[in-house]
Scaffold this motif. Structure first.
Motif, PDB file in Angstrom:
ATOM      1  N   ASP A   1       0.811  -1.413  -0.075  1.00  0.00           N
ATOM      2  CA  ASP A   1       0.100  -0.004   0.012  1.00  0.00           C
ATOM      3  C   ASP A   1       0.870   1.258  -0.042  1.00  0.00           C
ATOM      4  O   ASP A   1       2.048   1.160   0.440  1.00  0.00           O
ATOM      5  N   THR A   2       0.513   2.333  -0.555  1.00  0.00           N
ATOM      6  CA  THR A   2       0.961   3.596  -0.595  1.00  0.00           C
ATOM      7  C   THR A   2       0.180   4.772  -0.228  1.00  0.00           C
ATOM      8  O   THR A   2      -1.212   4.394  -0.710  1.00  0.00           O
ATOM      9  N   GLY A   3       0.586   5.925  -0.018  1.00  0.00           N
ATOM     10  CA  GLY A   3      -0.182   7.131   0.115  1.00  0.00           C
ATOM     11  C   GLY A   3      -0.058   7.938   1.276  1.00  0.00           C
ATOM     12  O   GLY A   3       0.931   7.328   2.309  1.00  0.00           O
ATOM     13  N   ASP A   4      -0.960   8.903   1.492  1.00  0.00           N
ATOM     14  CA  ASP A   4      -0.583   9.614   2.666  1.00  0.00           C
ATOM     15  C   ASP A   4      -1.186   8.943   4.042  1.00  0.00           C
ATOM     16  O   ASP A   4      -0.852   9.164   4.973  1.00  0.00           O
ATOM     17  N   ASP A   5      -2.176   8.025   3.930  1.00  0.00           N
ATOM     18  CA  ASP A   5      -2.474   7.400   5.113  1.00  0.00           C
ATOM     19  C   ASP A   5      -1.382   6.473   5.651  1.00  0.00           C
ATOM     20  O   ASP A   5      -1.395   6.139   6.570  1.00  0.00           O
ATOM     21  N   ILE A   6      -0.437   5.861   4.503  1.00  0.00           N
ATOM     22  CA  ILE A   6       0.701   5.012   5.055  1.00  0.00           C
ATOM     23  C   ILE A   6       1.582   5.865   5.724  1.00  0.00           C
ATOM     24  O   ILE A   6       2.238   5.550   6.572  1.00  0.00           O
ATOM     25  N   LYS A   7       1.670   7.130   5.020  1.00  0.00           N
ATOM     26  CA  LYS A   7       2.779   8.046   5.670  1.00  0.00           C
ATOM     27  C   LYS A   7       2.253   8.524   7.108  1.00  0.00           C
ATOM     28  O   LYS A   7       3.053   8.389   8.012  1.00  0.00           O
TER      29      LYS A   7
ATOM     30  N   ASP B   1       8.031   7.544   4.392  1.00  0.00           N
ATOM     31  CA  ASP B   1       7.924   7.845   2.785  1.00  0.00           C
ATOM     32  C   ASP B   1       6.554   7.492   1.973  1.00  0.00           C
ATOM     33  O   ASP B   1       6.289   7.528   0.958  1.00  0.00           O
ATOM     34  N   GLY B   2       5.695   6.920   3.033  1.00  0.00           N
ATOM     35  CA  GLY B   2       4.321   6.487   2.377  1.00  0.00           C
ATOM     36  C   GLY B   2       4.273   5.159   1.791  1.00  0.00           C
ATOM     37  O   GLY B   2       3.324   4.868   0.894  1.00  0.00           O
ATOM     38  N   VAL B   3       5.281   4.371   1.881  1.00  0.00           N
ATOM     39  CA  VAL B   3       5.277   3.202   1.272  1.00  0.00           C
ATOM     40  C   VAL B   3       5.330   2.208   2.320  1.00  0.00           C
ATOM     41  O   VAL B   3       6.001   2.044   3.284  1.00  0.00           O
ATOM     42  N   PHE B   4       4.333   1.149   2.188  1.00  0.00           N
ATOM     43  CA  PHE B   4       4.101   0.102   3.150  1.00  0.00           C
ATOM     44  C   PHE B   4       4.992  -1.155   2.775  1.00  0.00           C
ATOM     45  O   PHE B   4       4.635  -2.129   2.087  1.00  0.00           O
ATOM     46  N   GLU B   5       6.129  -1.016   3.259  1.00  0.00           N
ATOM     47  CA  GLU B   5       7.215  -2.162   2.820  1.00  0.00           C
ATOM     48  C   GLU B   5       7.552  -3.073   4.223  1.00  0.00           C
ATOM     49  O   GLU B   5       6.876  -2.901   5.199  1.00  0.00           O
ATOM     50  N   TYR B   6       8.503  -3.960   3.937  1.00  0.00           N
ATOM     51  CA  TYR B   6       8.505  -5.018   5.009  1.00  0.00           C
ATOM     52  C   TYR B   6       8.974  -4.312   6.441  1.00  0.00           C
ATOM     53  O   TYR B   6       8.598  -4.851   7.450  1.00  0.00           O
TER      54      TYR B   6
ATOM     55  N   THR C   1      -0.380  -6.418   9.383  1.00  0.00           N
ATOM     56  CA  THR C   1      -0.966  -5.487   9.013  1.00  0.00           C
ATOM     57  C   THR C   1      -1.896  -4.480   9.974  1.00  0.00           C
ATOM     58  O   THR C   1      -1.756  -4.787  11.103  1.00  0.00           O
ATOM     59  N   ALA C   2      -2.246  -3.408   9.388  1.00  0.00           N
ATOM     60  CA  ALA C   2      -2.586  -2.371  10.450  1.00  0.00           C
ATOM     61  C   ALA C   2      -4.285  -2.473  10.248  1.00  0.00           C
ATOM     62  O   ALA C   2      -4.625  -1.660   9.237  1.00  0.00           O
ATOM     63  N   GLY C   3      -4.972  -3.118  10.928  1.00  0.00           N
ATOM     64  CA  GLY C   3      -6.265  -3.226  10.794  1.00  0.00           C
ATOM     65  C   GLY C   3      -7.138  -2.279  12.019  1.00  0.00           C
ATOM     66  O   GLY C   3      -6.209  -1.345  12.419  1.00  0.00           O
ATOM     67  N   GLU C   4      -8.273  -2.531  12.210  1.00  0.00           N
ATOM     68  CA  GLU C   4      -9.001  -1.699  13.097  1.00  0.00           C
ATOM     69  C   GLU C   4      -8.584  -1.538  14.468  1.00  0.00           C
ATOM     70  O   GLU C   4      -8.175  -0.616  15.114  1.00  0.00           O
ATOM     71  N   GLU C   5      -8.008  -2.644  15.226  1.00  0.00           N
ATOM     72  CA  GLU C   5      -7.686  -2.767  16.476  1.00  0.00           C
ATOM     73  C   GLU C   5      -6.376  -2.140  16.558  1.00  0.00           C
ATOM     74  O   GLU C   5      -6.277  -1.321  17.533  1.00  0.00           O
ATOM     75  N   THR C   6      -5.359  -2.270  15.727  1.00  0.00           N
ATOM     76  CA  THR C   6      -4.105  -1.825  15.667  1.00  0.00           C
ATOM     77  C   THR C   6      -4.070  -0.279  15.352  1.00  0.00           C
ATOM     78  O   THR C   6      -3.477   0.537  16.061  1.00  0.00           O
ATOM     79  N   LEU C   7      -4.956   0.005  14.389  1.00  0.00           N
ATOM     80  CA  LEU C   7      -4.893   1.612  14.235  1.00  0.00           C
ATOM     81  C   LEU C   7      -5.489   2.460  15.245  1.00  0.00           C
ATOM     82  O   LEU C   7      -5.020   3.385  15.765  1.00  0.00           O
TER      83      LEU C   7
END
Length: 287
Positions: free
Chosen positions: A70-76, A92-97, A117-123
Motif C-alpha cells: 500500500d502507498t499514500g498519505d494514510d500510510i505516511k 515515505d508513504g510506502v508500506f514495505e517490510y 497489517t494495520a487493521g481496526e484494532e491496531t490503528l
C-alpha cells in the motif's frame, strides 16, 4: 271519478319510477366512489413499494486494512504514528517490510494478533498517546568490547538499510562474517563482528533482506547431530551453533568455509549471543 283515479295512478307510477332512478343512480355513484378509493389505496401501496425498492441498502463500510504494497498519505500517517511510539521506520508513504515488521513488534507488545497489517484494532491502539508501557524501548545489548576493524560501517551506511529495531545484522557471504550494528538508517555503528560459515555452492545461503523471527534452544539435523541456539531469519534459514552431538560435543568447528546447508553457523557462544540480544523483527541483510 274514473278520471281522478287515472291521474292518481299516473302520479304514483311516475313517483315510483323517479324513486327507482334515484336509488340506482345513488348505488352506482357509491360503487364508483368505493372503487376509486380502492384504486387510490392500491396506487398508494404501489408508490410505497416503489419507494422502498428505490432505497439502496447500504452495508456498513468495513474499516480499511493497511498491508504490504500500500502507498499514500494514510500510510505516511501510519508510519508517523509508529515513529511516535519509537519505531525506526521511514516516513515515505510506502508500506514495505520494515513497516510491516514494526507493526508486528507493536502488536506483540500490545497483545494484538501479530500479522503485520494495520487493521481496526491496531490503528486504534496507534491513535492513543504513547505511554511508558507502550513506547518501544530498545533491548540493552551486552558487548564486551567493540571490534577494532570498523570498515564495515562505511559500507553499511551507504546501503540505505533500515530496521524496525535499534539493531541491524549483516551477513557477508563473501568474507563469511556476520556484523551487528546499532543506530538507525545510514547512521549504523558496529558493535559486534563474528566469523561464520554459510551455505555451500549447492545449498547457498538465501540472500536478501529478512527479519529476526522465531528462536529456540535446539533443532535436530539428522541422527545424533543437532544445533543449538537457533534464531530464524527466513523460513528454514537460521543462525545457529556449529553442529553438536547429543552431549553437546562439537562435531565440526569450522568457520569461514562454505559447508552449511544454507544456514549461518556461528560459534556456540556467538549463537547464544545472537539469540539473547537480537530482538524480534531486527533486520538481517544477507549478500
Amino acid at each position: 271519478m274514473k278520471k281522478s283515479i287515472g291521474i292518481l295512478s299516473l302520479i304514483l307510477f311516475l313517483t315510483i319510477v323517479f324513486a327507482g332512478y334515484n336509488f340506482f343512480n345513488y348505488r352506482s355513484v357509491t360503487q364508483n366512489n368505493i372503487l376509486t378509493s380502492d384504486e387510490k389505496t392500491n396506487e398508494t401501496n404501489s408508490d410505497e413499494k416503489l419507494q422502498e425498492n428505490d432505497l439502496e441498502v447500504k452495508e456498513p463500510e468495513k474499516p480499511r486494512i493497511h498491508k504490504l504494497g500500500d502507498t499514500g498519505d494514510d500510510i505516511k500517517e501510519l508510519q508517523e504514528k509508529l515513529r511516535r511510539f519509537g519505531y525506526k521506520v521511514s516516513e515515505d508513504g510506502v508500506f514495505e517490510y520494515s513497516t510491516s515488521w514494526a507493526i508486528k513488534i507493536f502488536q506483540k507488545r500490545n497483545s494484538l494478533p501479530v500479522d503485520g497489517t494495520a487493521g481496526e484494532e491496531t490503528l486504534y491502539k496507534l491513535s492513543l498517546e504513547p505511554t511508558e508501557e507502550t513506547m518501544y524501548k530498545p533491548q540493552e545489548v551486552e558487548v564486551s568490547e567493540k571490534p577494532q576493524d570498523r570498515s564495515s560501517e562505511k559500507i553499511i551506511n551507504t546501503m540505505n538499510l533500515t530496521s524496525p529495531t535499534n539493531y541491524l545484522m549483516w551477513v557477508n557471504t563473501k568474507n563469511q562474517h556476520t556484523y551487528v550494528f546499532s543506530g538507525e538508517n545510514n547512521n549504523w555503528s558496529l558493535i559486534k563482528d563474528m566469523p561464520c560459515t554459510v551455505g555451500n555452492d549447492s545449498t547457498p545461503t538465501k540472500k536478501g533482506t529478512f527479519y529476526v523471527d522465531e528462536k529456540g534452544l535446539y533443532f535436530k539435523v539428522k541422527g545424533n547431530v543437532r544445533c543449538k541456539y537457533f534464531t530464524q531469519f527466513s523460513g528454514n534459514y537460521l543462525f545457529h551453533s556449529v553442529p553438536l552431538d547429543n552431549n553437546d560435543n562439537v562435531l565440526d568447528s569450522r568457520l569461514g568455509v562454505k559447508v552449511s546447508q544454507g544456514c549461518v553457523r556461528l560459534s556456540i557462544e556467538n549463537a547464544k549471543w545472537v539469540q539473547d540480544n537480537m530482538e524480534f523483527a531486527t533486520t538481517v541483510f544477507v549478500n
